[in-house]
Design a protein around this motif. Structure first.
Motif, PDB file in Angstrom:
ATOM      1  N   LEU A  93       0.986 -10.848  -5.346  1.00  0.00           N
ATOM      2  CA  LEU A  93       1.424  -9.674  -4.478  1.00  0.00           C
ATOM      3  C   LEU A  93       1.073  -8.428  -5.344  1.00  0.00           C
ATOM      4  CD1 LEU A  93       3.998 -11.308  -2.150  1.00  0.00           C
ATOM      5  CD2 LEU A  93       2.239 -11.639  -1.877  1.00  0.00           C
ATOM      6  N   LEU A  94       2.189  -9.046  -6.848  1.00  0.00           N
ATOM      7  CA  LEU A  94       2.010  -6.927  -7.306  1.00  0.00           C
ATOM      8  C   LEU A  94       0.465  -7.105  -7.791  1.00  0.00           C
ATOM      9  CD1 LEU A  94       5.796  -7.485  -9.268  1.00  0.00           C
ATOM     10  CD2 LEU A  94       5.357  -6.255  -6.968  1.00  0.00           C
ATOM     11  N   ASP A  95      -0.400  -6.088  -6.914  1.00  0.00           N
ATOM     12  CA  ASP A  95      -1.285  -6.017  -6.916  1.00  0.00           C
ATOM     13  C   ASP A  95      -1.593  -4.397  -7.001  1.00  0.00           C
ATOM     14  OD1 ASP A  95      -3.936  -6.027  -8.193  1.00  0.00           O
ATOM     15  OD2 ASP A  95      -4.684  -7.333  -6.978  1.00  0.00           O
ATOM     16  N   GLU A 122      -0.530  -0.509  -2.741  1.00  0.00           N
ATOM     17  CA  GLU A 122       0.102  -0.576  -1.944  1.00  0.00           C
ATOM     18  C   GLU A 122       1.057  -1.981  -1.847  1.00  0.00           C
ATOM     19  OE1 GLU A 122      -2.603  -2.396   0.798  1.00  0.00           O
ATOM     20  OE2 GLU A 122      -3.041   0.024   1.386  1.00  0.00           O
ATOM     21  N   THR A 123       1.672  -2.222  -3.601  1.00  0.00           N
ATOM     22  CA  THR A 123       2.671  -3.703  -3.431  1.00  0.00           C
ATOM     23  C   THR A 123       3.646  -2.554  -3.858  1.00  0.00           C
ATOM     24  OG1 THR A 123       1.835  -3.945  -5.876  1.00  0.00           O
ATOM     25  CG2 THR A 123       0.771  -4.961  -3.857  1.00  0.00           C
ATOM     26  N   THR A 182       0.293  -3.967 -13.565  1.00  0.00           N
ATOM     27  CA  THR A 182      -0.537  -3.935 -11.972  1.00  0.00           C
ATOM     28  C   THR A 182      -1.284  -2.574 -10.641  1.00  0.00           C
ATOM     29  OG1 THR A 182       1.909  -4.801 -11.049  1.00  0.00           O
ATOM     30  CG2 THR A 182       1.352  -6.042 -11.911  1.00  0.00           C
ATOM     31  N   CYS A 231       1.969  -1.802  -9.372  1.00  0.00           N
ATOM     32  CA  CYS A 231       2.739  -1.752  -8.399  1.00  0.00           C
ATOM     33  C   CYS A 231       4.020  -0.522  -7.949  1.00  0.00           C
ATOM     34  CB  CYS A 231       3.625  -3.364  -8.201  1.00  0.00           C
ATOM     35  SG  CYS A 231       4.623  -3.310  -9.042  1.00  0.00           S
ATOM     36  N   PHE A 261       3.348  -0.151   2.219  1.00  0.00           N
ATOM     37  CA  PHE A 261       3.950  -0.669   1.151  1.00  0.00           C
ATOM     38  C   PHE A 261       2.942  -1.758   2.246  1.00  0.00           C
ATOM     39  CE2 PHE A 261       6.521   1.888  -1.072  1.00  0.00           C
ATOM     40  CZ  PHE A 261       5.674   2.076  -2.737  1.00  0.00           C
ATOM     41  N   LYS A 262       2.397  -3.152   2.222  1.00  0.00           N
ATOM     42  CA  LYS A 262       1.645  -4.269   2.792  1.00  0.00           C
ATOM     43  C   LYS A 262       2.557  -5.032   1.953  1.00  0.00           C
ATOM     44  CE  LYS A 262      -0.846  -1.414   5.118  1.00  0.00           C
ATOM     45  NZ  LYS A 262       0.000  -1.048   6.275  1.00  0.00           N
ATOM     46  N   ARG A 263       3.454  -5.284   1.259  1.00  0.00           N
ATOM     47  CA  ARG A 263       3.694  -6.653   0.322  1.00  0.00           C
ATOM     48  C   ARG A 263       5.313  -6.174  -0.534  1.00  0.00           C
ATOM     49  NH1 ARG A 263      -1.698  -6.320  -0.014  1.00  0.00           N
ATOM     50  NH2 ARG A 263      -2.065  -5.675  -2.394  1.00  0.00           N
ATOM     51  N   ILE A 264       5.924  -6.558  -0.511  1.00  0.00           N
ATOM     52  CA  ILE A 264       7.516  -6.175  -1.178  1.00  0.00           C
ATOM     53  C   ILE A 264       7.589  -7.720  -2.413  1.00  0.00           C
ATOM     54  CG2 ILE A 264       9.304  -5.228  -1.517  1.00  0.00           C
ATOM     55  CD1 ILE A 264       8.603  -3.681   1.458  1.00  0.00           C
ATOM     56  N   THR A 323       4.373  -6.901   7.060  1.00  0.00           N
ATOM     57  CA  THR A 323       4.803  -7.070   5.427  1.00  0.00           C
ATOM     58  C   THR A 323       4.967  -7.793   4.998  1.00  0.00           C
ATOM     59  OG1 THR A 323       5.166  -4.642   5.657  1.00  0.00           O
ATOM     60  CG2 THR A 323       5.625  -5.426   3.693  1.00  0.00           C
TER      61      THR A 323
END
Length: 519
Positions: free
Chosen positions: A198-200, A203-204, A228, A230, A267-270, A296
């Motif tokens: 996810l940490l890429d 947007e993370t 990454t 992030c 942020f789309k991924r947290i 998200t």
């Protein structure tokens, strides 16, 4: 367990000491007099008197945050405990370990329904993780040891031990000799690979809280961010955050809901490490309570009860970042000397210039302090403590605890005039203990935060009676007189030059000082 002859109160003090509890913040009454007497008979416990129970419980919160082990409080029956609940609420939300010793009537007296009789266990439970009443002098030592163990369950818990006065004065006490304290639990490694995926990219987000905010853990997070791409953020309120020159800087999720929504929108991924998914402090008409964008993906890798160092180290390895230089390391940034009438911007610069090396900043500035974080990021190395529970009156008591835990470090206490009035008795304890605390009172003579909240909840064109409920004039508070009456030297300033001179004087003096800043 020791077989030396003693009463229950003496076994209590000895058991607390044997388990690493060396400080007691007290506000005792009749039912606690045998504990008070035991402080003379049993050497080793530092007992600090507070003139209100919220000072005692708040000081215990600040002590744990800096010492990493619990202090005890000594509270008088149900009403004394009730007086301390607001800062126990803050301590519970911060993950601070505290051992409350709460006096109770003798067992033969409870049935008489004397005036101070109350359901002490019922009062304690909402703000405690562990509640227990000792039933005999022989039980007290063991119960005290269990209370300390409960308080040390990660990240820290509130343990409330109720001591009927006959269990304190009766002989037959047996002192505990020390138990092994619990370690943090391991994190769920099944989510590690997904967290690394996810940490890429920008947007993370890696959202941190709790023990993830130590200097070494922030450095690890900085490596992950550099590798990454992030972003890093912390929760709005943090029990303890290491900041300043040479450290990885991390911004906080903003308090104002509209700003928080804007910050979190990309942020789309947290991935969460020691933090909760972001939510609003309050509900507002027409505004979301959940602050992240719809859809998200949020992955809770480790919560505050877990070993957050192990979780971050594992995530660093999973992303291949071990040898990557950390991002967001700040260099020394000292603002230019400020001049003229104090406003929110030059106030932040003055504070940044004043923070001493290895200082401790206890922050309850609410509206005044929203510019402090970016302005102070390049200050000398320091530790920053926030109010994690939102119950006001936290800062001055917590500053007492921090100063007691770290007598070799200077403490700066930042608080509004409205908040400070909830625990104004703290000044007396600061003076009595000659603690190196500089208290800055931001005197805007109003509950300024609530003026903004009127608008946020949809109230338009508030009338004079509504505004009067948010004002602290008629009469205006005089902090210089109040402080001096309790033994704290104080000065009032309205110009930057006077503030800088007062800060320089206060931070190089022994004992407490107060600076009233007129805004």
């Amino acid at each position: 367990m020791s077989n030396e002859k003693m009463n229950g109160a003496e076994s209590l003090v000895k058991s607390l000491l044997a388990n690493g509890v060396e400080v007691c913040f007290t506000n005792p009454g009749t039912s606690e007099m045998h504990f008070v007497a035991a402080l003379d008979h049993v050497p080793g416990m530092r007992s600090i008197l507070a003139l209100h129970e919220t000072v005692a419980t708040g000081a215990a919160d600040g002590y744990f945050r800096m010492a990493g082990k619990p202090a005890s409080t000594l509270l008088h029956l149900g009403p004394g405990l009730a007086n301390g609940l607001s800062n126990l609420h803050n301590a519970k939300k911060a993950g601070s370990g505290i051992v409350n010793i709460i006096g109770e009537h003798a067992s033969t007296h409870i049935e008489l329904d004397a005036p101070l009789t109350a359901d002490i266990e019922g009062i304690a439970r909402p703000m405690s993780h562990w509640v227990h009443t000792s039933h005999s002098a022989a039980d007290v030592g063991r119960d005290a040891e269990e209370a300390v163990r409960a308080s040390m369950v990660a990240p820290g818990q509130i343990a409330s031990l109720i001591l009927p006065s006959d269990t304190a004065w009766n002989d037959g006490g047996v002192a505990a000799t020390g138990a092994e304290m619990p370690a943090p639990t391991g994190f769920d490694e099944s989510g590690l690979d997904r967290a690394a995926e996810l940490l890429d990219g920008p947007e993370t987000l890696l959202l941190l809280g709790g023990a993830a905010l130590t200097e070494s853990n922030l450095e690890t997070a900085g490596r992950i961010s550099a590798k990454t791409g992030c972003k890093l953020l912390s929760e709005w309120s943090n029990a303890r955050l290491e900041r300043g020159e040479g450290r990885v800087f991390i911004n906080r999720v903003p308090y104002p809901i509209d700003i928080a929504l804007k910050v979190l929108e990309p942020f789309k991924r947290i991935v969460l490490v020691g933090a909760r998914a972001p939510i609003g402090f309050f509900a507002y008409p027409g505004k979301p309570a959940i602050l992240t964008s719809e859809g998200t993906e949020i992955l809770p890798l480790a919560d505050k009860s877990n070993d957050l160092t192990a979780a971050l180290d594992a995530l660093c390895a999973a992303t291949g970042a071990q040898e990557t230089a950390p991002a967001h390391v700040v260099t020394a940034e000292t603002p230019e000397p400020q001049s003229g009438t104090i406003n929110l911007d030059n106030l932040a610069a003055c504070i940044s210039r004043a923070i001493p090396q290895d200082g401790i900043v206890v922050d309850e500035s609410v509206t005044t302090g929203r510019a402090f974080s970016p302005a102070t990021k390049g200050a000398k190395r320091h530790t920053w403590l926030n109010n994690c529970g939102g119950s006001i009156g936290y800062a001055m008591p917590a500053a007492i605890g921090a100063a007691v835990a770290c007598p070799d470090r200077r403490v700066m206490c930042l608080t509004g005039d409205g908040s400070a009035m909830y625990s104004v008795q703290s000044l007396w304890t600061m003076a009595r203990e000659n603690l190196n605390i500089v208290t800055l009172i931001f005197a805007n003579r109003s509950y300024k935060i609530l003026r903004g909240e009127l608008t946020n909840v949809g109230v338009q064109n508030a009338g004079p009676r509504a505004m009067d409920m948010l004002s602290l004039d008629r009469p205006a508070l005089d902090w210089v007189q109040m402080a001096q009456s309790m033994g704290v030297q104080a000065i009032s300033v309205s110009e930057c030059e006077a503030l800088e001179a007062a800060l320089d004087d206060a931070l190089n003096a022994e004992g407490p000082r107060l600076i009233e800043i007129m805004l």
